[in-house]
Scaffold this motif. Structure first.
Motif, mmCIF file in Angstrom:
data_model
loop_
_atom_site.group_PDB
_atom_site.id
_atom_site.type_symbol
_atom_site.label_atom_id
_atom_site.label_comp_id
_atom_site.label_asym_id
_atom_site.label_seq_id
_atom_site.Cartn_x
_atom_site.Cartn_y
_atom_site.Cartn_z
ATOM 1 N N ALA A 52 0.729 -1.228 0.019
ATOM 2 C CA ALA A 52 0.127 0.176 0.107
ATOM 3 C C ALA A 52 0.762 1.246 0.055
ATOM 4 N N ILE A 53 1.861 1.342 0.630
ATOM 5 C CA ILE A 53 2.939 2.296 0.802
ATOM 6 C C ILE A 53 3.563 2.689 -0.663
ATOM 7 N N ALA A 54 3.592 1.485 -1.368
ATOM 8 C CA ALA A 54 4.260 1.598 -2.744
ATOM 9 C C ALA A 54 3.129 2.359 -3.826
ATOM 10 N N GLN A 55 2.059 1.860 -3.489
ATOM 11 C CA GLN A 55 0.913 2.311 -4.087
ATOM 12 C C GLN A 55 0.506 3.788 -4.069
ATOM 13 N N HIS A 56 0.591 4.113 -2.917
ATOM 14 C CA HIS A 56 0.552 5.611 -2.504
ATOM 15 C C HIS A 56 1.891 6.262 -3.044
ATOM 16 N N ALA A 85 0.818 16.899 -5.376
ATOM 17 C CA ALA A 85 1.592 15.426 -5.350
ATOM 18 C C ALA A 85 1.582 14.910 -4.108
ATOM 19 N N ALA A 86 2.141 15.899 -2.972
ATOM 20 C CA ALA A 86 2.290 15.377 -1.643
ATOM 21 C C ALA A 86 0.841 14.965 -1.143
ATOM 22 N N ILE A 87 -0.086 15.670 -1.177
ATOM 23 C CA ILE A 87 -1.410 15.305 -0.625
ATOM 24 C C ILE A 87 -1.824 14.162 -1.345
ATOM 25 N N ALA A 88 -1.645 13.773 -2.569
ATOM 26 C CA ALA A 88 -2.042 12.389 -3.343
ATOM 27 C C ALA A 88 -1.257 11.448 -2.638
ATOM 28 N N LEU A 89 -0.059 11.633 -2.572
ATOM 29 C CA LEU A 89 0.860 10.563 -1.869
ATOM 30 C C LEU A 89 0.241 10.115 -0.587
ATOM 31 N N GLY A 92 -3.466 8.455 -1.507
ATOM 32 C CA GLY A 92 -3.335 7.209 -2.274
ATOM 33 C C GLY A 92 -4.394 7.037 -3.195
ATOM 34 N N TYR A 93 -4.387 5.895 -4.187
ATOM 35 C CA TYR A 93 -5.133 5.857 -5.566
ATOM 36 C C TYR A 93 -6.504 5.885 -5.103
ATOM 37 N N ASP A 94 -6.869 4.974 -4.001
ATOM 38 C CA ASP A 94 -8.372 4.926 -3.698
ATOM 39 C C ASP A 94 -9.085 6.060 -3.352
ATOM 40 N N ASP A 95 -8.502 7.188 -2.831
ATOM 41 C CA ASP A 95 -9.035 8.487 -2.295
ATOM 42 C C ASP A 95 -8.984 9.644 -3.595
ATOM 43 N N LEU A 96 -8.024 9.148 -4.771
ATOM 44 C CA LEU A 96 -7.490 10.324 -5.410
ATOM 45 C C LEU A 96 -8.839 10.823 -6.234
ATOM 46 N N LEU A 97 -9.812 10.304 -6.657
ATOM 47 C CA LEU A 97 -10.580 10.686 -7.385
ATOM 48 C C LEU A 97 -11.616 11.496 -6.769
ATOM 49 N N ALA A 98 -12.050 11.106 -5.343
ATOM 50 C CA ALA A 98 -12.916 11.986 -4.558
ATOM 51 C C ALA A 98 -12.313 13.266 -4.216
ATOM 52 N N TYR A 99 -10.822 12.941 -3.938
ATOM 53 C CA TYR A 99 -10.171 14.355 -3.789
ATOM 54 C C TYR A 99 -10.063 15.465 -4.810
ATOM 55 N N TYR A 156 -10.145 13.594 4.054
ATOM 56 C CA TYR A 156 -9.221 13.006 4.960
ATOM 57 C C TYR A 156 -9.947 12.030 6.025
ATOM 58 N N PRO A 157 -11.174 12.623 6.679
ATOM 59 C CA PRO A 157 -11.929 11.866 7.558
ATOM 60 C C PRO A 157 -12.298 10.287 6.979
ATOM 61 N N ASP A 158 -12.471 10.449 5.518
ATOM 62 C CA ASP A 158 -13.026 9.245 4.796
ATOM 63 C C ASP A 158 -11.949 8.214 4.584
ATOM 64 N N THR A 159 -10.660 8.570 4.802
ATOM 65 C CA THR A 159 -9.607 7.787 4.167
ATOM 66 C C THR A 159 -9.259 6.617 5.172
ATOM 67 N N ALA A 160 -8.299 5.690 4.582
ATOM 68 C CA ALA A 160 -7.840 4.479 5.275
ATOM 69 C C ALA A 160 -7.047 5.032 6.451
ATOM 70 N N TRP A 161 -6.326 5.861 6.077
ATOM 71 C CA TRP A 161 -5.552 6.605 7.273
ATOM 72 C C TRP A 161 -6.248 6.879 8.591
ATOM 73 N N PHE A 162 -7.362 7.581 8.341
ATOM 74 C CA PHE A 162 -8.177 7.921 9.626
ATOM 75 C C PHE A 162 -8.814 6.811 10.217
ATOM 76 N N ALA A 163 -9.389 6.024 9.377
ATOM 77 C CA ALA A 163 -10.017 4.608 10.084
ATOM 78 C C ALA A 163 -9.209 3.898 10.804
ATOM 79 N N SER A 164 -7.894 3.663 10.265
ATOM 80 C CA SER A 164 -6.786 2.634 10.711
ATOM 81 C C SER A 164 -6.264 3.326 12.377
ATOM 82 N N LEU A 165 -6.324 4.416 12.451
ATOM 83 C CA LEU A 165 -5.945 5.272 13.785
ATOM 84 C C LEU A 165 -6.780 5.700 14.491
#
Length: 167
Positions: A52-56, A85-89, A92-99, A156-165
């Motif tokens: 997932a880090i590589a995909q990001h 680009a930094a925000i897209a990193l 990640g791809y899963d949230d890019l279109l919504a972003y 951001y609140p809907d991302t996997a980051w937020f959910a995992s933490l």
């Protein structure tokens, strides 16, 4: 407690970038560089796997290429391309279109608001502020870093980051 600090990195960085863009019409390189460098240890602390880090990372790199094409064509500022680009990193791809959709909406709203503000005299309290004159000047630029930051904060609140933490 560590989760709080990891969750705070992206919002703090994009808020700072937006403020810098409003006041100076530039987004310092150090913001995008620090966001990029902070991503990797933050992802590890959040338990994001290496795949997932590589995909990001690939998402961030692809967006950087597109951003530089937009910059080369005069459609985008260089700081905007790097911040995007930094925000897209981070997202990640899963949230890019919504972003990108959130950025487009925020950018449209920002353009309309600044356009409307330029139609009325600058408030007396802002007459001595160079940044306010720069924003108010007809034909002046629009600090698109504000839209980039707003889009990031909306998604951001809907991302996997937020959910995992948070969970």
């Amino acid at each position: 407690m560590l989760e709080f600090w990891v969750l705070l990195i992206l919002p703090a960085a994009v808020a700072f970038a937006a403020a810098m863009d409003i006041f100076t019409m530039t987004i310092p390189n150090r913001v995008s560089i620090l966001m990029t460098l902070a991503f990797f240890p933050a992802a590890w602390l959040a338990g994001i796997g290496w795949v997932a880090i590589a995909q990001h990372a690939m998402t961030g790199a692809a967006v950087l290429v597109v951003g530089f094409v937009l910059f080369a064509r005069g459609l985008f500022g260089g700081g905007d391309a790097k911040l995007l680009a930094a925000i897209a990193l981070w997202l990640g791809y899963d949230d890019l279109l919504a972003y990108l959709l959130c950025v487009a909406v925020a950018g449209g709203m920002l353009a309309v608001l600044i356009g409307m503000a330029r139609q009325v005299p600058l408030p007396r309290q802002l007459l001595g502020e160079p940044w306010a004159h720069r924003l108010h000047r007809e034909g002046g630029g629009i600090p698109y870093g504000v839209a980039l930051a707003a889009g990031g904060l909306m998604i951001y609140p809907d991302t996997a980051w937020f959910a995992s933490l948070v969970n």
